[in-house]
Design a protein around this motif. Structure first.
Motif, PDB file in Angstrom:
ATOM      1  N   ARG B 253      -5.295   6.451  -2.613  1.00  0.00           N
ATOM      2  CA  ARG B 253      -4.203   5.275  -2.751  1.00  0.00           C
ATOM      3  C   ARG B 253      -4.372   4.132  -1.890  1.00  0.00           C
ATOM      4  N   GLY B 254      -3.948   2.614  -2.596  1.00  0.00           N
ATOM      5  CA  GLY B 254      -3.821   2.519  -1.470  1.00  0.00           C
ATOM      6  C   GLY B 254      -5.087   1.229  -0.781  1.00  0.00           C
ATOM      7  N   SER B 258      -4.854   0.071   2.947  1.00  0.00           N
ATOM      8  CA  SER B 258      -3.895   1.066   4.173  1.00  0.00           C
ATOM      9  C   SER B 258      -4.201   1.955   5.136  1.00  0.00           C
ATOM     10  N   TYR B 297      -7.849  -2.627  -1.474  1.00  0.00           N
ATOM     11  CA  TYR B 297      -6.797  -1.688  -2.142  1.00  0.00           C
ATOM     12  C   TYR B 297      -6.791  -1.078  -3.109  1.00  0.00           C
ATOM     13  N   LEU B 298      -8.315  -0.384  -3.601  1.00  0.00           N
ATOM     14  CA  LEU B 298      -8.600   0.672  -4.788  1.00  0.00           C
ATOM     15  C   LEU B 298      -8.462   1.776  -4.300  1.00  0.00           C
ATOM     16  N   LEU B 359      -0.567  -2.182   1.555  1.00  0.00           N
ATOM     17  CA  LEU B 359      -0.005  -2.935   0.136  1.00  0.00           C
ATOM     18  C   LEU B 359       1.100  -3.425   0.347  1.00  0.00           C
ATOM     19  N   GLN B 363       1.017  -0.861  -6.640  1.00  0.00           N
ATOM     20  CA  GLN B 363      -0.625  -0.781  -7.147  1.00  0.00           C
ATOM     21  C   GLN B 363      -0.521  -0.436  -8.547  1.00  0.00           C
TER      22      GLN B 363
END
Lengths: 368, 368
Positions: B253-254, B258, B297-298, B359, B363
């Protein structure tokens, strides 16, 4: 692509991110939003603000996705690692005597303790429905933290997921736990032997009745309290007094009826309990009579069933009764020497006998 | 008390239990019902029929609520226990390249492995929405079992909760994991030093794009596959080739943005990556351009970011590329010697520089 999807993508683009930064200061929103599960700043802020402070302990790892525990520390406490998990989906999330947070700590502590383990470390994974009040979450987390502190366990790592409205019901919590089993303890449902006594540590069915009552419209004048409690202290006392204890199990979903049936099946022995000896609060008895429930199947969250050799039963009972969580402990029956292998019977107060079968159909959903 | 509640209580009374026994034979119903979470026979049958067979291993404890592992076995592998947890709420539960079961094993294996731990034992707690097809659950459990077997980890204990229709969305799975960290490994985001190289093991954003595409109406001619994979083998190879590795993190995630921001923040160093060096599939690039997404960010489920001392970077890259899960590994940038402490920049293909911020807003919900 529909509007909902477009909206959910907004945070990914640079300009949308900037907009959302203007709108949202640190937990400015009193509600949990999908952003709090996105893996970015909002999630970090939620975790820092709600979880980290509350759970604060030396092992809690705030930088990594894993906690690290020296094996030498564990080896000092025993020879085997115990590992368990439970998800808590109880409805309502607050009920007389507890809440989902307290339950999530006590339940997993108890699953470790009944195996003879010293409970040590818990994980905490929450799934939250978008729109929950941050303050509600904070209350639940504070309750987890307080319960963990009182039980002497540390919550050392966690996970936060947020799902859209209607994709879960308020909050589900998973706790997994590890503990260490002392070298001399060997407990198992299959270790029950004819002559062993069956002990419980107090009034049965309180949790099930309390939660059911909290859901319904009966408005009892004195609401029944859940017995939700961490039992590892009581279990230590029991094992010290009765080191030959064969088996301990907390009687949660399915009640003591299910535990007794598991023991009977695993040991291939019969079990007989006496209704007159089985501790039941007057309110729970009345509640069950009105609703046509059998209290033996009601969930408990602070009650255990122990199988103890006959020679140690008196000492065990005395030790249980000397502990605040065992004042109403009782010897409710015995493992049978012959006949009825694998079956559980109850001597009723009317002098008859009935089979206490394993629960077949549905019980109360979301009782834990 | 309303009709729904009355219905839900039926199983508790003796006569209702007998009725339900006649109606329900062993998993006669092709659908999951609330009875499967009641703590009685139906639950036991579901667990025996769906979970126990699939997860079968010597440590799996089918009699108790806890698994037991000799500490001496663990001590042979290292000096610290690693412990982690993750809940998986991905939507849809089946997607190109994987399903929620595969993800639930890989994600937790990876959370252990990135800390330098050998992943060993997992717990499995499922929350299922009433009405799910038993066969769907069986497919998910089979996928978990197969993934665990391939990864060399054992699923040793579990929990099953069933909630009513509309109280969760199909199925949520929590896995907690324990592993052991080898004595010589000390990894941490705060250990990054100026000059260190930033490596990734292949194409970025595949998981996020695959799941998003599976949800949407774009109907790509060749659907993007999730990169969902267990990375502990690859990480072993990396750590052998570059024993001075500072930090490894799977970029879920992020996305990698991130992870890079976490490294920059924890180490108080700047980071600069080059867009031209960052591996992206043409399809993912196109997909992101159409939807206005930033692939940094995917979410990924089989990609890691490693911070490696400059002197070991070439060896690390070579080792990664020799592994099936690292063929497209790349050196995408460096930790900076000065300036921009705590910030991440990217040199764009047009010769400019842009900030890669953490982020902020939401999301893609339920991406893992």
């Amino acid at each position: 692509m529909n509007v909902t999807q477009e909206k959910s993508l907004a945070g990914l683009t640079g300009s949308a991110a900037k907009d959302s930064r203007i709108r949202r200061s640190k937990l400015a929103s009193p509600l949990i939003t999908l952003a709090h599960g996105g893996g970015g700043k909002a999630m970090r802020e939620l975790i820092d603000d709600v979880f980290i402070d509350a759970f604060s302990n030396p092992t809690l790892n705030t930088l990594e996705d894993q906690a690290r525990i020296p094996l030498a520390e564990l080896a000092r406490l025993g020879d085997r690692l115990a590992m368990t998990t439970d998800s808590y989906v109880i409805d309502p999330i607050f009920f007389p005597g507890g809440d989902i947070g307290k339950l999530a700590v006590c339940g997993t502590v108890n699953d470790l303790a009944v195996g003879g383990a010293t409970p040590l470390y818990l994980t905490c994974a929450v799934i939250i429905e978008e729109g929950m009040q941050v303050e509600t979450l904070r209350r639940i987390v504070a309750s987890m933290a307080e319960t963990a502190r009182a039980a002497g366990v540390s919550i050392v790592t966690g996970d936060t997921k947020i799902v859209g409205r209607g994709s879960c019901d308020k909050i589900f919590i998973n706790t997994a736990g590890v503990g260490v089993i002392r070298q001399n303890h060997q407990l198992g449902a299959n270790r029950a032997r004819p002559g062993d006594r069956i002990l419980v540590n107090g009034y049965l069915g309180d949790h099930g009745a309390a939660v059911l009552n909290a859901r319904g419209d009966m408005h009892l004048s004195s609401p029944i309290q859940s017995d939700c409690a961490a039992l590892h202290g009581l279990i230590s006392v029991l094992l010290a007094a009765a080191p030959g204890t064969r088996f301990i199990r907390d009687a949660t979903r399915g009640g003591i009826a299910s535990v007794l049936n598991e023991i009977a099946e695993a040991s291939a022995c019969g079990i007989e309990i006496a209704e007159a000896a089985t501790p039941l609060r007057q309110e729970v008895k009345g509640f069950c009579e009105i609703l046509g429930l059998d209290p033996l199947y009601l969930a408990n969250e602070g009650k255990l069933v122990a199988v103890v050799p006959e020679a140690e039963a008196a000492a065990a009972l005395q030790a249980l009764r000397a502990h605040p969580l065992g004042r109403e402990a009782a010897d409710i029956g015995a493992v049978l020497a012959d006949g009825h292998a694998g079956r559980v019977h109850m001597q009723t107060v009317f002098g008859g006998k009935r089979i206490v079968d394993m629960l077949i159909g549905e019980q109360l959903p979301r009782i834990c």
